[in-house]
Design a protein around this motif. Structure first.
Motif, PDB file in Angstrom:
ATOM      1  N   UNK A  56       0.843  -1.188   0.000  1.00 18.30           N
ATOM      2  CA  UNK A  56       0.000   0.000   0.000  1.00 18.30           C
ATOM      3  C   UNK A  56       0.880   1.240   0.000  1.00 18.30           C
ATOM      4  N   UNK A  57       0.234   2.390  -0.118  1.00 14.89           N
ATOM      5  CA  UNK A  57       0.935   3.678  -0.067  1.00 14.89           C
ATOM      6  C   UNK A  57       0.272   4.542   0.992  1.00 14.89           C
ATOM      7  N   UNK A  58       0.986   5.548   1.461  1.00 14.33           N
ATOM      8  CA  UNK A  58       0.494   6.445   2.502  1.00 14.33           C
ATOM      9  C   UNK A  58       0.193   7.802   1.876  1.00 14.33           C
ATOM     10  N   UNK A  59      -0.987   8.354   2.195  1.00 13.90           N
ATOM     11  CA  UNK A  59      -1.392   9.616   1.582  1.00 13.90           C
ATOM     12  C   UNK A  59      -1.915  10.595   2.635  1.00 13.90           C
ATOM     13  N   UNK A  60      -1.885  11.852   2.265  1.00 15.06           N
ATOM     14  CA  UNK A  60      -2.485  12.922   3.060  1.00 15.06           C
ATOM     15  C   UNK A  60      -3.812  13.271   2.405  1.00 15.06           C
ATOM     16  N   UNK A  61      -4.895  13.289   3.194  1.00 18.80           N
ATOM     17  CA  UNK A  61      -6.213  13.555   2.631  1.00 18.80           C
ATOM     18  C   UNK A  61      -6.855  14.784   3.266  1.00 18.80           C
ATOM     19  N   UNK A  62      -7.830  15.330   2.557  1.00 22.53           N
ATOM     20  CA  UNK A  62      -8.648  16.438   3.036  1.00 22.53           C
ATOM     21  C   UNK A  62     -10.085  16.155   2.620  1.00 22.53           C
ATOM     22  N   UNK A  63     -11.059  16.840   3.213  1.00 23.03           N
ATOM     23  CA  UNK A  63     -12.439  16.673   2.729  1.00 23.03           C
ATOM     24  C   UNK A  63     -12.526  16.999   1.244  1.00 23.03           C
ATOM     25  N   UNK A  64     -13.423  16.343   0.536  1.00 22.55           N
ATOM     26  CA  UNK A  64     -13.542  16.529  -0.913  1.00 22.55           C
ATOM     27  C   UNK A  64     -13.804  17.984  -1.282  1.00 22.55           C
ATOM     28  N   UNK A  65     -14.455  18.714  -0.391  1.00 23.04           N
ATOM     29  CA  UNK A  65     -14.780  20.116  -0.676  1.00 23.04           C
ATOM     30  C   UNK A  65     -13.630  21.072  -0.408  1.00 23.04           C
ATOM     31  N   UNK A  66     -12.564  20.585   0.222  1.00 26.94           N
ATOM     32  CA  UNK A  66     -11.435  21.446   0.572  1.00 26.94           C
ATOM     33  C   UNK A  66     -10.655  21.859  -0.668  1.00 26.94           C
ATOM     34  N   UNK A  67     -10.163  23.084  -0.664  1.00 25.04           N
ATOM     35  CA  UNK A  67      -9.336  23.574  -1.765  1.00 25.04           C
ATOM     36  C   UNK A  67      -7.869  23.694  -1.359  1.00 25.04           C
ATOM     37  N   UNK A  77      -6.769  23.348  14.248  1.00 23.61           N
ATOM     38  CA  UNK A  77      -7.421  22.044  14.071  1.00 23.61           C
ATOM     39  C   UNK A  77      -6.424  20.900  14.249  1.00 23.61           C
ATOM     40  N   UNK A  78      -6.921  19.679  14.061  1.00 21.40           N
ATOM     41  CA  UNK A  78      -6.103  18.499  14.326  1.00 21.40           C
ATOM     42  C   UNK A  78      -5.911  17.629  13.079  1.00 21.40           C
ATOM     43  N   UNK A  79      -4.837  16.873  13.106  1.00 22.37           N
ATOM     44  CA  UNK A  79      -4.506  15.937  12.034  1.00 22.37           C
ATOM     45  C   UNK A  79      -5.016  14.559  12.434  1.00 22.37           C
ATOM     46  N   UNK A  80      -5.925  14.001  11.641  1.00 22.75           N
ATOM     47  CA  UNK A  80      -6.479  12.676  11.935  1.00 22.75           C
ATOM     48  C   UNK A  80      -5.516  11.586  11.460  1.00 22.75           C
ATOM     49  N   UNK A  81      -5.215  10.650  12.342  1.00 21.87           N
ATOM     50  CA  UNK A  81      -4.381   9.514  11.962  1.00 21.87           C
ATOM     51  C   UNK A  81      -4.544   8.415  13.002  1.00 21.87           C
ATOM     52  N   UNK A  82      -4.243   7.197  12.608  1.00 13.70           N
ATOM     53  CA  UNK A  82      -4.263   6.099  13.558  1.00 13.70           C
ATOM     54  C   UNK A  82      -3.280   6.372  14.674  1.00 13.70           C
ATOM     55  N   UNK A  83      -3.577   5.888  15.856  1.00 11.51           N
ATOM     56  CA  UNK A  83      -2.701   6.090  17.003  1.00 11.51           C
ATOM     57  C   UNK A  83      -1.269   5.683  16.648  1.00 11.51           C
ATOM     58  N   UNK A 100     -10.043   8.067   8.720  1.00  7.78           N
ATOM     59  CA  UNK A 100     -10.671   8.405   7.448  1.00  7.78           C
ATOM     60  C   UNK A 100     -12.037   9.050   7.679  1.00  7.78           C
ATOM     61  N   UNK A 101     -12.815   8.483   8.600  1.00 11.61           N
ATOM     62  CA  UNK A 101     -14.160   8.990   8.877  1.00 11.61           C
ATOM     63  C   UNK A 101     -14.122  10.414   9.438  1.00 11.61           C
ATOM     64  N   UNK A 102     -13.125  10.722  10.251  1.00 12.89           N
ATOM     65  CA  UNK A 102     -13.025  12.075  10.812  1.00 12.89           C
ATOM     66  C   UNK A 102     -12.878  13.117   9.706  1.00 12.89           C
ATOM     67  N   UNK A 103     -12.090  12.783   8.697  1.00 15.82           N
ATOM     68  CA  UNK A 103     -11.900  13.721   7.581  1.00 15.82           C
ATOM     69  C   UNK A 103     -13.135  13.731   6.689  1.00 15.82           C
ATOM     70  N   UNK A 104     -13.690  12.569   6.430  1.00 18.59           N
ATOM     71  CA  UNK A 104     -14.873  12.483   5.565  1.00 18.59           C
ATOM     72  C   UNK A 104     -16.042  13.283   6.130  1.00 18.59           C
ATOM     73  N   UNK A 105     -16.165  13.308   7.458  1.00 18.63           N
ATOM     74  CA  UNK A 105     -17.254  14.056   8.103  1.00 18.63           C
ATOM     75  C   UNK A 105     -16.917  15.524   8.312  1.00 18.63           C
ATOM     76  N   UNK A 106     -15.700  15.929   7.940  1.00 18.41           N
ATOM     77  CA  UNK A 106     -15.299  17.316   8.111  1.00 18.41           C
ATOM     78  C   UNK A 106     -14.904  17.671   9.531  1.00 18.41           C
ATOM     79  N   UNK A 107     -14.668  16.657  10.367  1.00 15.45           N
ATOM     80  CA  UNK A 107     -14.280  16.911  11.751  1.00 15.45           C
ATOM     81  C   UNK A 107     -12.777  17.156  11.889  1.00 15.45           C
ATOM     82  N   UNK A 108     -12.031  16.838  10.853  1.00 16.03           N
ATOM     83  CA  UNK A 108     -10.600  17.137  10.797  1.00 16.03           C
ATOM     84  C   UNK A 108     -10.298  17.609   9.381  1.00 16.03           C
ATOM     85  N   UNK A 109      -9.466  18.658   9.231  1.00 16.55           N
ATOM     86  CA  UNK A 109      -9.201  19.192   7.899  1.00 16.55           C
ATOM     87  C   UNK A 109      -8.219  18.356   7.086  1.00 16.55           C
TER      88      UNK A 109
END
Length: 255
Positions: free
Chosen positions: A106-117, A135-141, A178-187
């Motif tokens: 697999x590969x590791x990526x940085x994500x943002x909500x789809x609406x983010x510019x 704000x906070x950066x969402x990631x596995x512990x 992933x869910x935190x970013x998808x819901x817009x709870x983390x940028x």
């Protein structure tokens, strides 16, 4: 009456004789890394379509699954998102000899909500903390979850970990991040490329350089306590050309 009792005794003796076979006829129980949800569910369906019992799948962080194995969970196969947790389970004596094999990449990526510019190029010293602001950066512990461990490695080698260490939203597994970013709870969030592909509510900001973290390798192994007759055949199916082709459809690399 005596004949009836004799017949009953005969049936009971048959059931006793076949009990071990009936026990092993059940479908295998598979403990699998959370990032495998869509791909492994599809693989289980493909296996069932061949006339086998549909494998029972349990998804969680590899660290949590390893602890389940150690606690005696009645599982047949373990698929970890990193080599370290498989090493841990093997060192504790739970892996069947000769059954461990690397299967996925697999590969590791940085994500943002789809609406983010937001535009943020991943390179040494990139301004991740500034992009996060308050704000906070969402990631596995990063102390236990493989995606978080890889993320910490990458951010450390890129020289930005000290600036973001105190800005983490530590998730119990990569799908929770992933869910935190998808819901817009983390940028922003750090997940696997396959996770981002599975969630239309996020977009990939950038891919972490492969050299910034250890190779992301998923090993599979049969557990010593495996009791399903289909455990080894299903393991071999996942490692086969057919199984690997299915995983590639979901964005995984294969060994």
């Amino acid at each position: 009456m005596a004949g009836f009792r004799t017949a009953i005794a005969f049936v009971l003796s048959l059931l006793a004789a076949f009990a071990p076979a009936l026990a092993t006829a059940r479908a295998p129980v598979v403990l699998a890394a959370a990032s495998l949800q869509e791909a492994l569910t599809a693989a289980a369906g493909q296996w069932a379509a061949k006339g086998h019992g549909r494998p029972v799948l349990s998804f969680a962080a590899s660290s949590a699954l390893a602890r389940q194995v150690e606690a005696g969970a009645p599982a047949d196969l373990f698929i970890s998102a990193d080599e370290a947790w498989m090493d841990h389970v093997a060192a504790a004596g739970f892996v069947a000899p000769g059954s461990r094999a690397p299967v996925l990449l697999n590969a590791l990526v940085l994500i943002a909500p789809a609406s983010s510019r937001l535009a943020l190029a991943i390179r040494p010293g990139f301004p991740l903390a500034r992009a996060l602001g308050a704000d906070r950066l969402a990631m596995g512990d990063p102390d236990a979850v493989p995606a978080g461990i890889y993320g910490k490695q990458a951010l450390t080698r890129l020289g930005v970990w000290p600036q973001v260490e105190g800005k983490l939203a530590r998730a119990e597994n990569v799908r929770a991040a992933l869910a935190l970013v998808a819901r817009g709870e983390a940028p922003l969030g750090v997940v696997y490329a396959t996770d981002a592909r599975a969630e239309p509510r996020v977009r990939v900001v950038g891919v972490f350089p492969p050299a910034s973290h250890a190779p992301i390798v998923y090993p599979i192994a049969r557990l010593k306590q495996a009791s399903s007759a289909d455990a080894e055949p299903f393991r071999r199916f996942l490692l086969s050309g057919e199984g690997k082709a299915l995983f590639r459809r979901f964005g995984f690399g294969t060994r």
